[in-house]
Scaffold this active site. Sequence first.
Site, PDB file in Angstrom:
ATOM      1  N   ASN A   1       0.730  -1.140   0.052  1.00  0.00           N
ATOM      2  CA  ASN A   1      -0.026   0.120   0.060  1.00  0.00           C
ATOM      3  C   ASN A   1       0.927   1.336   0.105  1.00  0.00           C
ATOM      4  O   ASN A   1       0.284   2.496  -0.480  1.00  0.00           O
ATOM      5  CB  ASN A   1      -0.790   0.061   1.229  1.00  0.00           C
ATOM      6  CG  ASN A   1      -1.797  -1.195   1.313  1.00  0.00           C
ATOM      7  OD1 ASN A   1      -2.270  -1.390   2.381  1.00  0.00           O
ATOM      8  ND2 ASN A   1      -2.379  -1.724   0.268  1.00  0.00           N
TER       9      ASN A   1
ATOM     10  N   GLN B   1       3.242   2.561  -1.545  1.00  0.00           N
ATOM     11  CA  GLN B   1       3.842   3.078  -2.581  1.00  0.00           C
ATOM     12  C   GLN B   1       2.761   4.424  -2.931  1.00  0.00           C
ATOM     13  O   GLN B   1       3.062   5.255  -3.783  1.00  0.00           O
ATOM     14  CB  GLN B   1       3.731   2.182  -3.958  1.00  0.00           C
ATOM     15  CG  GLN B   1       3.680   2.506  -5.137  1.00  0.00           C
ATOM     16  CD  GLN B   1       2.270   2.135  -5.692  1.00  0.00           C
ATOM     17  OE1 GLN B   1       1.345   2.088  -5.048  1.00  0.00           O
ATOM     18  NE2 GLN B   1       2.081   2.031  -7.075  1.00  0.00           N
TER      19      GLN B   1
ATOM     20  N   ASN C   1     -13.933  -1.216  -4.262  1.00  0.00           N
ATOM     21  CA  ASN C   1     -14.837  -2.148  -4.933  1.00  0.00           C
ATOM     22  C   ASN C   1     -16.351  -1.596  -5.282  1.00  0.00           C
ATOM     23  O   ASN C   1     -16.840  -0.762  -4.874  1.00  0.00           O
ATOM     24  CB  ASN C   1     -14.915  -3.199  -3.944  1.00  0.00           C
ATOM     25  CG  ASN C   1     -15.670  -2.805  -2.416  1.00  0.00           C
ATOM     26  OD1 ASN C   1     -16.717  -3.084  -2.449  1.00  0.00           O
ATOM     27  ND2 ASN C   1     -14.811  -2.504  -1.657  1.00  0.00           N
TER      28      ASN C   1
ATOM     29  N   CYS D   1     -27.214  10.393 -10.095  1.00  0.00           N
ATOM     30  CA  CYS D   1     -26.495   9.811  -9.414  1.00  0.00           C
ATOM     31  C   CYS D   1     -25.745   8.705 -10.117  1.00  0.00           C
ATOM     32  O   CYS D   1     -25.686   8.521 -11.179  1.00  0.00           O
ATOM     33  CB  CYS D   1     -27.357   8.843  -8.381  1.00  0.00           C
ATOM     34  SG  CYS D   1     -28.215   7.413  -8.919  1.00  0.00           S
TER      35      CYS D   1
ATOM     36  N   CYS E   1      -6.820  -2.497  -9.149  1.00  0.00           N
ATOM     37  CA  CYS E   1      -5.345  -2.114  -8.918  1.00  0.00           C
ATOM     38  C   CYS E   1      -4.506  -3.251  -8.416  1.00  0.00           C
ATOM     39  O   CYS E   1      -3.276  -3.253  -8.735  1.00  0.00           O
ATOM     40  CB  CYS E   1      -5.299  -0.964  -7.934  1.00  0.00           C
ATOM     41  SG  CYS E   1      -6.143   0.394  -8.583  1.00  0.00           S
TER      42      CYS E   1
ATOM     43  N   CYS F   1     -33.623   5.479 -13.921  1.00  0.00           N
ATOM     44  CA  CYS F   1     -32.805   5.173 -12.688  1.00  0.00           C
ATOM     45  C   CYS F   1     -33.310   4.565 -11.598  1.00  0.00           C
ATOM     46  O   CYS F   1     -34.609   5.014 -11.100  1.00  0.00           O
ATOM     47  CB  CYS F   1     -32.023   6.575 -12.264  1.00  0.00           C
ATOM     48  SG  CYS F   1     -30.765   5.917 -10.813  1.00  0.00           S
TER      49      CYS F   1
END
Lengths: 66, 271
Positions: B71, B73, B132, B171, B188, B245
Amino acid sequence: MHVTVEIAGEDTHELEVDADATYGDLLAPVDLSPHEVSVLVDGEHMPTDQPVEHDHVRVVRLIKGG
Amino acid sequence: MRPDLDPEQLDRYSRHIIMNDVGPEGQAALLDTDVLVVGAGGLGAPVLQYLAAAGIGRLGIVDDDVVERSNLQRQVIHGDDDVGRPKVDSAAEFVTGLNPDVTVDRHELRLARENATDLVADYDIVVDASDNFATRFLVNDACTLSGTPFSHGAIFQFEGQVTTFSGDSPCYRCLFPEAPPEGTVPDCATAGVLGVLPGTIGCMQATEVVKLAMDYGETLEGRLVAYDAAEMSFEEIPVAAKPDCPVCGDDPAIASVADASYEGRCSLAED
């Protein structure tokens, strides 16, 4: 039908598609999957199963990382 | 709003206070604002840094992870000595060390359907700094359903996105109605991320929060900025409300977070 596909932050592609093409059909020629992007017309999300009715779309990648 | 800044605060925030467009009133507004930051990782680190420095009065930090060496970095509020510690502890120590004016709420948990509504209700502004889709959709739904403004940021390799939602319409689901199938979008951890990228995007998110808190300037509401660090280019994409939506549309199917599932596609709950 001629459609300009502008990928946000990336390249712009000029495509010739069938008259009955869907928004989802615009993605394979630019190496994108419907699962990883949103197709927008004037900022509004277009369902990928809907027929193409506009000659310019913008594509935004769905990004996960944080 | 607290107009009474003490001498130490007048000194600490002097570069804000001397600005005509901020002044003591703007600083007092910042000190009276409660912000919930969801995620204390790549994006959360610069967000927390700058919101703490700016004197946001109360910062809630939500994260259930521990600091890993990989983490460091990019997650600049955690240090080598923090490896193995809960991120909320490391982040809270950083904030308190930087600015004792800030009250820190540590929420060492994963944002979930069971806690999201109550957590969001306790803050004025929320920052989505998650990594996520389940959390991203949950932040969107809880904030939009409660009318809470939130900043959205996301990063991948050299690419970043940032926008602001007012808590009304549009939204995040107007842009992305559902999450992609599991495994179709890389993260990532598997594809990597340029270490400085979350600094750029996180600072933009912090900027949006500061403006929201002071009710100043134009936010990114209705606009998404796509940043390409490789080309050093910024592109603005309009984001319009989607009439159908499921959260903020004309006839929304999701009236509470209980109506949606935050697994898989993050669509309507089956039960």
